[in-house]
Write a protein that holds these residues in place. Structure first.
Motif, PDB file in Angstrom:
ATOM      1  N   UNK A  95       0.053   6.128 -12.374  1.00 24.48           N
ATOM      2  CA  UNK A  95       0.307   5.754 -13.931  1.00 24.48           C
ATOM      3  C   UNK A  95      -1.054   5.319 -14.522  1.00 24.48           C
ATOM      4  N   UNK A  96      -0.986   4.846 -15.655  1.00 23.12           N
ATOM      5  CA  UNK A  96      -2.253   4.540 -16.663  1.00 23.12           C
ATOM      6  C   UNK A  96      -3.223   3.515 -15.806  1.00 23.12           C
TER       7      UNK A  96
ATOM      8  N   UNK B 123       0.787  -0.996   0.150  1.00 23.46           N
ATOM      9  CA  UNK B 123       0.100  -0.079   0.089  1.00 23.46           C
ATOM     10  C   UNK B 123       0.879   1.223  -0.087  1.00 23.46           C
ATOM     11  N   UNK B 124       2.233   1.012   0.522  1.00 21.77           N
ATOM     12  CA  UNK B 124       3.021   2.266   0.262  1.00 21.77           C
ATOM     13  C   UNK B 124       3.641   2.633  -1.084  1.00 21.77           C
ATOM     14  N   UNK B 125       4.616   1.675  -1.180  1.00 17.88           N
ATOM     15  CA  UNK B 125       5.436   1.780  -2.439  1.00 17.88           C
ATOM     16  C   UNK B 125       4.666   1.393  -3.781  1.00 17.88           C
ATOM     17  N   UNK B 126       3.948   0.229  -3.869  1.00 17.73           N
ATOM     18  CA  UNK B 126       3.426  -0.079  -5.128  1.00 17.73           C
ATOM     19  C   UNK B 126       2.013   0.550  -5.577  1.00 17.73           C
ATOM     20  N   UNK B 127       1.575   0.766  -4.434  1.00 20.95           N
ATOM     21  CA  UNK B 127       0.214   1.621  -4.928  1.00 20.95           C
ATOM     22  C   UNK B 127       0.587   2.884  -5.228  1.00 20.95           C
ATOM     23  N   UNK B 128       1.612   3.591  -4.535  1.00 17.61           N
ATOM     24  CA  UNK B 128       1.908   5.299  -4.918  1.00 17.61           C
ATOM     25  C   UNK B 128       2.265   5.344  -6.363  1.00 17.61           C
ATOM     26  N   UNK B 129       3.038   4.316  -6.863  1.00 18.76           N
ATOM     27  CA  UNK B 129       3.584   4.475  -8.227  1.00 18.76           C
ATOM     28  C   UNK B 129       2.434   4.107  -9.255  1.00 18.76           C
TER      29      UNK B 129
END
Length: 275
Positions: free
Chosen positions: A205-206, A195-201
């Protein structure tokens, strides 16, 4: 003045002109503004590649503990010995705990090139108590629904391996360490990652937030390979809830706390059922 003719004003030098302007309140001095490079967020492919790096770091941190116990073991190391080491409550507790600093350092390395503060990138901020109460209520309803479904299907409410791990940790005098690992270290490392790194990026994105919630939940589910298909479904649904809460509140600390409370309830339930 010497060197000037009467009735004429001498020509002002550029430095003198700047000095006079700096003393005039109508013309404040011009100060140089340092150029700061804009921060950014990794998009789909950057998040995916750095996410694999963070996952590898988590795995390496946990594997280092297992390797240490293997090296400390005396006598021949066969399949039975490997199962004993990997299934020991103390080994699992320490490996899960060591995954947290590994994930934190890997996230810091991945975020540093973006020039975005670590806490800001991962949304490490608290939210309102109202949001916490709503999130907790939704989690209780969701988990209760899965428990009722497991009873209807005649399945165990908790995974079978949990009881074995708890008994092993209790025999090693490390039950308290297992609780810290499951209820503090695991929620922090997994939420920082999903929920921190993956979700943020991925949300920028598209894929947008909806796609980021689904994909990050799938990635989080893959981390729980010790479960069967039924608990995979439960983990995925909880991931969707956490992803939605992350989107609505912009707070990863909220999902960390709810994740920890969910693991604590599951641990207490497993202890009670194991007698």
């Amino acid at each position: 003045m010497p060197g000037t003719s009467p009735g004429k004003t001498r020509t002002e030098l550029p430095t003198e002109k700047c000095l006079m302007d700096s003393l005039n309140p109508e013309f404040p001095p011009v100060t140089a503004i340092p150029i700061q490079r804009a921060s950014r967020v990794w998009k789909f492919w950057g998040t995916l590649l750095w996410g694999l790096f963070i996952f590898a770091a988590m795995f390496a941190g946990q594997l280092a503990v297992v390797a240490w116990f293997v090296l400390q073991r005396e006598g021949p190391f066969d399949m039975a010995a490997a199962i004993h080491v990997l299934g020991a409550g103390l080994t699992i507790s320490l490996s899960v705990i060591m995954g947290l600093p590994a994930v934190a350092v890997a996230c810091w390395i991945a975020i540093r090139p973006s020039r975005t503060p670590f806490a800001e990138y991962l949304a490490l901020r608290w939210t309102s108590w109202k949001n916490f109460a709503l999130g907790l209520g939704a989690l209780v309803v969701l988990v209760t629904g899965w428990d009722l479904l497991s009873r209807v299907l005649g399945r165990e409410i908790t995974p079978g391996f949990m009881g074995e791990v708890l008994r092993s940790a209790q025999a090693d005098g490390a039950l308290w360490l297992l609780v810290i690992a499951f209820c503090v270290a695991a929620p922090m490392s997994e939420e920082f990652f999903a929920r921190g790194f993956l979700y943020r990026g991925w949300s920028e994105s598209s894929l947008r937030p909806a796609g980021a919630i689904i994909l990050s939940s799938l990635a989080w589910t893959v981390l729980h390979l010790q479960y069967d298909w039924f608990f995979f479904g439960e983990v995925f649904s909880i991931g969707l809830l956490f992803g939605y809460l992350r989107y609505r509140t912009n707070s990863t600390w909220l999902t960390v706390v709810l994740h920890g409370l969910n693991n604590l309830a599951a641990t207490m339930q497993s202890i009670w059922m194991a007698g």
